[in-house]
Design a protein around this motif. Sequence first.
Motif, mmCIF file in Angstrom:
data_model
loop_
_atom_site.group_PDB
_atom_site.id
_atom_site.type_symbol
_atom_site.label_atom_id
_atom_site.label_comp_id
_atom_site.label_asym_id
_atom_site.label_seq_id
_atom_site.Cartn_x
_atom_site.Cartn_y
_atom_site.Cartn_z
ATOM 1 N N PRO A 111 24.157 -64.367 -15.383
ATOM 2 C CA PRO A 111 24.402 -63.015 -15.911
ATOM 3 C C PRO A 111 23.180 -62.092 -15.871
ATOM 4 O O PRO A 111 23.326 -60.878 -16.016
ATOM 5 C CB PRO A 111 24.826 -63.284 -17.356
ATOM 6 N N PHE A 112 21.984 -62.627 -15.645
ATOM 7 C CA PHE A 112 20.785 -61.791 -15.689
ATOM 8 C C PHE A 112 20.098 -61.634 -14.332
ATOM 9 O O PHE A 112 18.971 -61.151 -14.242
ATOM 10 C CB PHE A 112 19.790 -62.348 -16.724
ATOM 11 N N GLY A 113 20.786 -62.065 -13.280
ATOM 12 C CA GLY A 113 20.255 -61.851 -11.940
ATOM 13 C C GLY A 113 19.086 -62.748 -11.579
ATOM 14 O O GLY A 113 18.240 -62.382 -10.757
ATOM 15 N N GLY A 114 19.036 -63.931 -12.147
ATOM 16 C CA GLY A 114 17.929 -64.842 -11.876
ATOM 17 C C GLY A 114 17.857 -65.294 -10.431
ATOM 18 O O GLY A 114 16.771 -65.430 -9.872
ATOM 19 N N GLY A 152 11.158 -63.346 -5.328
ATOM 20 C CA GLY A 152 9.863 -63.824 -5.789
ATOM 21 C C GLY A 152 9.367 -63.052 -6.990
ATOM 22 O O GLY A 152 8.210 -62.639 -7.040
ATOM 23 N N LEU A 153 10.247 -62.876 -7.982
ATOM 24 C CA LEU A 153 9.931 -62.032 -9.130
ATOM 25 C C LEU A 153 10.136 -62.804 -10.425
ATOM 26 O O LEU A 153 11.162 -63.464 -10.617
ATOM 27 C CB LEU A 153 10.832 -60.802 -9.118
ATOM 28 N N ILE A 188 4.891 -60.798 -10.985
ATOM 29 C CA ILE A 188 5.436 -60.625 -12.329
ATOM 30 C C ILE A 188 5.929 -59.194 -12.455
ATOM 31 O O ILE A 188 5.181 -58.244 -12.194
ATOM 32 C CB ILE A 188 4.389 -60.959 -13.400
ATOM 33 N N GLU A 189 7.184 -59.048 -12.800
ATOM 34 C CA GLU A 189 7.819 -57.736 -12.908
ATOM 35 C C GLU A 189 7.023 -56.819 -13.835
ATOM 36 O O GLU A 189 6.391 -57.278 -14.789
ATOM 37 C CB GLU A 189 9.258 -57.935 -13.415
ATOM 38 N N GLU A 190 7.015 -55.524 -13.555
ATOM 39 C CA GLU A 190 6.100 -54.579 -14.191
ATOM 40 C C GLU A 190 6.200 -54.583 -15.712
ATOM 41 O O GLU A 190 5.190 -54.652 -16.415
ATOM 42 C CB GLU A 190 6.359 -53.165 -13.651
ATOM 43 N N ARG A 191 7.423 -54.504 -16.262
ATOM 44 C CA ARG A 191 7.553 -54.470 -17.721
ATOM 45 C C ARG A 191 7.125 -55.799 -18.342
ATOM 46 O O ARG A 191 6.529 -55.833 -19.422
ATOM 47 C CB ARG A 191 8.993 -54.144 -18.108
#
Length: 450
Positions: A136-139, A146-147, A179-182
């Motif tokens: 459900p969270f787009g893993g 690669g995020l 690592i994603e920005e937020r």
Amino acid sequence: MEESRKMELPAGARHILQTLNGAGYEAYLVGGCVRDLLRGIPPHDWDLCTSARPEETEGCFAGQRIIETGLRHGTVTVLVDGDPYEITTYRTEGPYSDSRRPDFVRFVTGLEEDLARRDFTMNAIAMDLGGHLRDPFGGADDIKAGLIRCVGRPGRRFQEDGLRIMRALRFAAAFGCEIEERTAQAIHENRAMLDRVAAERINAELRKLLVGQHAGAILRQYPDIFCQFWPQLGPLVMLEQHSPWHCWGGWEHTIRTVEAAPAHVTLRLAMLLHDIGKPSCKSTDEQGIDHFYGHPAVSARLANEMLQALRFDNHTRERAALLVGRHDMPVPPDARVIRRRLGQLGPEAFFQLLEVKRADSMGQALEQVRDRLAEIDEIKMMAEQILAEGQCLTLKDLAVNGRDVIAAGVAPGPQVGRMLNALLDQVLSGQIPNEREALLKFIAGRQGPV
């Protein structure tokens, strides 16, 4: 999101999924094992989640070996052919007062509620017996891209358990992910949460992080995180080096040496800390060239303290501190010196020291150290030959012992040890061969007090 996958599962995982499904319960593989399967990596651990309550799970596997240590949080471990499979009831979690464990858990009936409590999207994917994904969270998309991205609000995830900061960095170092920005911003903002994490837990993540293929990139991007639990790194991060040998500052030089070292935790730790004493030893001469006299000894002392603070085992701590303290020890391509160093350090530590010297050189101006790198290769070959020939390196290798020395006329007591050391010195320097007759002749001809 649901996607079909054809993946080979171990017989134990299939057995557990089939048993729970056959009893009318939902059951999925979840977390790291699904992540690793999607990355094409064989999982080391197998975790499952289910709609069955703990007592119902136990009932499904009555007669099989069960470990109940996680029952309070809804986890039952079933052993199949000796391999553990952790089965946890769908749950949500209360607040984390200790910033590590939830104050309470509440069992729920829906899988998505369970996935929503997890740390990163790549760990919040479930897979059923047929290889179908619940994501459900787009893993799965984040894995492809690669995020590393937190599930939900990143700040909340890190405030629940500060160790997740180190886990994010470890995954990035091991997998080569961004690592994603937020998520990255929340890591920096919540770094003080590491103050509430046990040293042993940071230790475990740091070990895995440092041997990751992309450890250098993480050290560059997140020095503030490492300074949070090792504040001694702060001056090194800011250190400038004006020297013909160095074209980078202290932190960039350190990172490059970590990258150049073999992926062995002791060697990577030694490189991370080998110059930690430089800031306090810095002086600048009249030509504006910086010097760092005595920094290996200061670095070794600090390294020992830092590794002790993070509860590293004695062998790792002592060996890393030894390598730090000796990283500038002269080792020329001279058989006499190499024999002495092998005897002083032992073969394992000696060859590790050569790797430290190689990595240290590769973190310097290449045009200045090209010849040194070739010399290290020569030294290694000479050392390997010395060992292959079984040459004498220590007192126990001598062709005579204490009884022989006494029989040759040396009075029992401290003089025996001094004579043995004198014999070893003569053999290591190549003055006499390690042969019984030659050694006894030396004893007989020795004049004056030993």
